[in-house]
Scaffold this active site. Structure first.
Site, PDB file in Angstrom:
ATOM      1  N   GLY A 231      -9.336  -8.669  -1.513  1.00 21.81           N
ATOM      2  CA  GLY A 231     -10.547  -7.875  -1.656  1.00 21.81           C
ATOM      3  C   GLY A 231     -11.599  -8.206  -0.623  1.00 21.81           C
ATOM      4  O   GLY A 231     -12.070  -9.344  -0.547  1.00 21.81           O
TER       5      GLY A 231
ATOM      6  N   GLN B 143       7.701  -4.559  -4.424  1.00 23.27           N
ATOM      7  CA  GLN B 143       6.797  -4.364  -5.555  1.00 23.27           C
ATOM      8  C   GLN B 143       7.233  -3.185  -6.417  1.00 23.27           C
ATOM      9  O   GLN B 143       7.547  -2.109  -5.914  1.00 23.27           O
ATOM     10  CB  GLN B 143       5.360  -4.139  -5.099  1.00 23.27           C
ATOM     11  CG  GLN B 143       4.393  -4.193  -6.288  1.00 23.27           C
ATOM     12  CD  GLN B 143       2.955  -3.883  -5.912  1.00 23.27           C
ATOM     13  OE1 GLN B 143       2.646  -2.759  -5.555  1.00 23.27           O
ATOM     14  NE2 GLN B 143       2.075  -4.870  -6.028  1.00 23.27           N
TER      15      GLN B 143
ATOM     16  N   MET C 207       0.845  -1.196   0.000  1.00 28.17           N
ATOM     17  CA  MET C 207       0.000   0.000   0.000  1.00 28.17           C
ATOM     18  C   MET C 207       0.876   1.240   0.000  1.00 28.17           C
ATOM     19  O   MET C 207       1.712   1.432   0.897  1.00 28.17           O
ATOM     20  CB  MET C 207      -0.926   0.001   1.216  1.00 28.17           C
ATOM     21  CG  MET C 207      -1.998  -1.080   1.171  1.00 28.17           C
ATOM     22  SD  MET C 207      -3.032  -1.120   2.676  1.00 28.17           S
ATOM     23  CE  MET C 207      -1.957  -2.055   3.781  1.00 28.17           C
TER      24      MET C 207
ATOM     25  N   CYS D 119      -2.703  -0.750  -9.332  1.00 28.08           N
ATOM     26  CA  CYS D 119      -2.952   0.587  -8.811  1.00 28.08           C
ATOM     27  C   CYS D 119      -3.850   1.387  -9.752  1.00 28.08           C
ATOM     28  O   CYS D 119      -3.554   1.520 -10.944  1.00 28.08           O
ATOM     29  CB  CYS D 119      -1.636   1.334  -8.602  1.00 28.08           C
ATOM     30  SG  CYS D 119      -1.866   3.021  -7.978  1.00 28.08           S
TER      31      CYS D 119
ATOM     32  N   GLY E  69      -5.418  -5.742   2.740  1.00 28.07           N
ATOM     33  CA  GLY E  69      -4.960  -4.383   2.529  1.00 28.07           C
ATOM     34  C   GLY E  69      -5.493  -3.423   3.568  1.00 28.07           C
ATOM     35  O   GLY E  69      -4.978  -3.326   4.681  1.00 28.07           O
TER      36      GLY E  69
END
Length: 427
Positions: free
Chosen positions: A253, A122, A46, A152, A276
């Protein structure tokens, strides 16, 4: 009305409620290439969140859990870390920027500590050669895995054809996959969304392409770029990807609770779950998943701890202190490199302190979410000018809250005594 693609959204749109399935559990482990990850839980990358301080904080979040009561041994049975988080990932980093910046600056962007393994870095970008160069830098820096961001939705990232912007160009993605795969020997993974929009769903095709190009795992955030972080994640597409490929599939998700995590595994048969935006507001989520799984297996009834006020106080206080300590470490390292304090060095230090206070204010909204009277604490934090003032506000808030709770307990005890006396009199 324009959509804002932001992780600041703490509420879910009409979230589905799940119960723990009778048989399915979050797996105790899974393997990406030659890297074993246990348990099968992943902290999502994130931007602006998963720096080294937050990653280490999550790894050790369980130290704030004070009433663990499960008959099974959570740590040895389900987890190789106190927090129950198997794999952590860096903030997404620009491959273009990484390949151009000086070595000293690279070290700051790629900072991690030994207790963060296994860890994945990442990258985002659209130039195959540049991404390959950056992947080599990541490998040389000692990371266990390298991951490509194709998820993203932010406009500034999509504008340069990075993140989910690449989902409109599968041939280019294939070239990137092959070029990066040839450049490094560490496991190479990709995190992506369903597609650009509902008319352009490419997740199954993309996952198969990743497998054919030699990638070691895929992670699917079950929303489109157009969805941003709104609506419900469509887990059925995670199941479709799992049906298509043999490499590990990580589902992402709408995991808010341990029940959600187990339900995702049950519905999609994914190999691991990625969490997340729940993590900043509930850093105990990984530990809770481990507790729930172990207690369910041991007793048939899944239980997990809910954080107390004292847990939240320690959590907020410890994380903010870690931010302050990290700045002190950076300053000592900088002083060791420099022969004299320069004006530029002073500017850099001042900027780091501003960044620290800014991050404290950013996380205040997450960490105090659900805390009674948390609005007053947030106000104090936002009005603070430096780190010491923020820490002082936290100490004062929780000290006053504890006194208030003690007074409430005392009043309740007196009321119970009076009721008992009245009852005895009536008898």
């Amino acid at each position: 009305m324009k959509k804002r693609y932001t992780l600041e959204q703490k509420r879910w749109d009409d979230p589905a409620e799940h119960t723990m399935p009778e048989h399915s559990r979050v797996p105790a482990s899974f393997t990406i290439g030659n890297v074993k990850i246990a348990p099968a839980t992943v902290l999502a990358p994130m931007a602006g969140v998963t720096d080294t301080v937050f990653r280490r904080f999550i790894k050790n979040a369980s130290q704030f859990t004070s009433t663990i009561e499960v008959t099974a041994d959570v740590d040895s049975t389900t987890s190789n870390q106190q927090s129950g988080c198997g794999l952590i990932m860096t903030e997404f980093t620009s491959a273009d920027g990484l390949s151009r910046m000086r070595e000293t600056k690279r070290k700051r962007y790629l900072t991690y500590y030994d207790d963060e393994h296994p860890i994945s870095a990442q990258l985002f970008g659209s130039n195959p050669a540049t991404l390959a160069d950056s992947a080599r830098i990541v490998q040389d820096a000692g990371f266990d895995l390298v991951d490509l961001n194709l998820g993203c939705p932010a406009k500034r990232v999509v504008a340069c054809n990075g993140g989910s912007g690449l989902l409109r160009d599968l041939p280019l993605i294939e070239t990137i996959f092959k070029t990066v795969r040839a450049a490094v020997t560490i496991p190479f993974t990709v995190k992506f969304r369903l597609g650009w929009n509902d008319k352009h769903i490419v997740c199954v095709e993309l996952a198969k392409m990743a497998e054919d190009c030699g990638l070691n795992a895929v992670a699917l955030h079950a929303r489109t770029r157009e969805d941003g972080y709104t609506g419900q994640a469509r887990w059925e597409y995670i199941a479709a990807v799992k049906d298509t490929v043999k490499i590990p599939v990580i589902g992402n998700g709408d995991i808010r609770t341990p029940e959600d995590a187990a339900a995702m595994v049950d519905i999609t048969r994914c190999d691991a779950v990625m969490i997340g935006r729940t993590a900043p507001s509930n850093p105990w989520i990984f530990r809770q998943i481990a507790q729930y799984t172990a207690s369910k297996e041991a007793t048939g009834v899944g239980t997990y701890d809910q954080p107390t006020d004292q847990d939240r106080y320690r959590m907020i206080r410890t994380y903010f202190q870690m931010l302050v300590d990290e700045i002190a470490i950076e300053e000592r390292a900088e002083a060791a490199r420099a022969e004299a304090i320069t004006a530029a060095g002073q500017v850099a230090r001042e900027q780091r302190h501003r960044d620290c206070v800014g991050k404290m204010k950013q996380f205040a909204s997450w960490f105090t979410h659900g805390v009674p009277g948390g609005g007053a604490l947030r106000k104090q934090i936002f009005e603070s000018k430096n780190g010491d003032a923020v820490l002082g506000a936290i100490e004062s808030f929780f000290a006053n809250r504890e006194m208030s709770l003690d007074r409430e307990d005392a009043v309740a005890a007196v009321d119970e005594t009076m009721l008992a006396s009245a009852a005895a009199y009536c008898d």
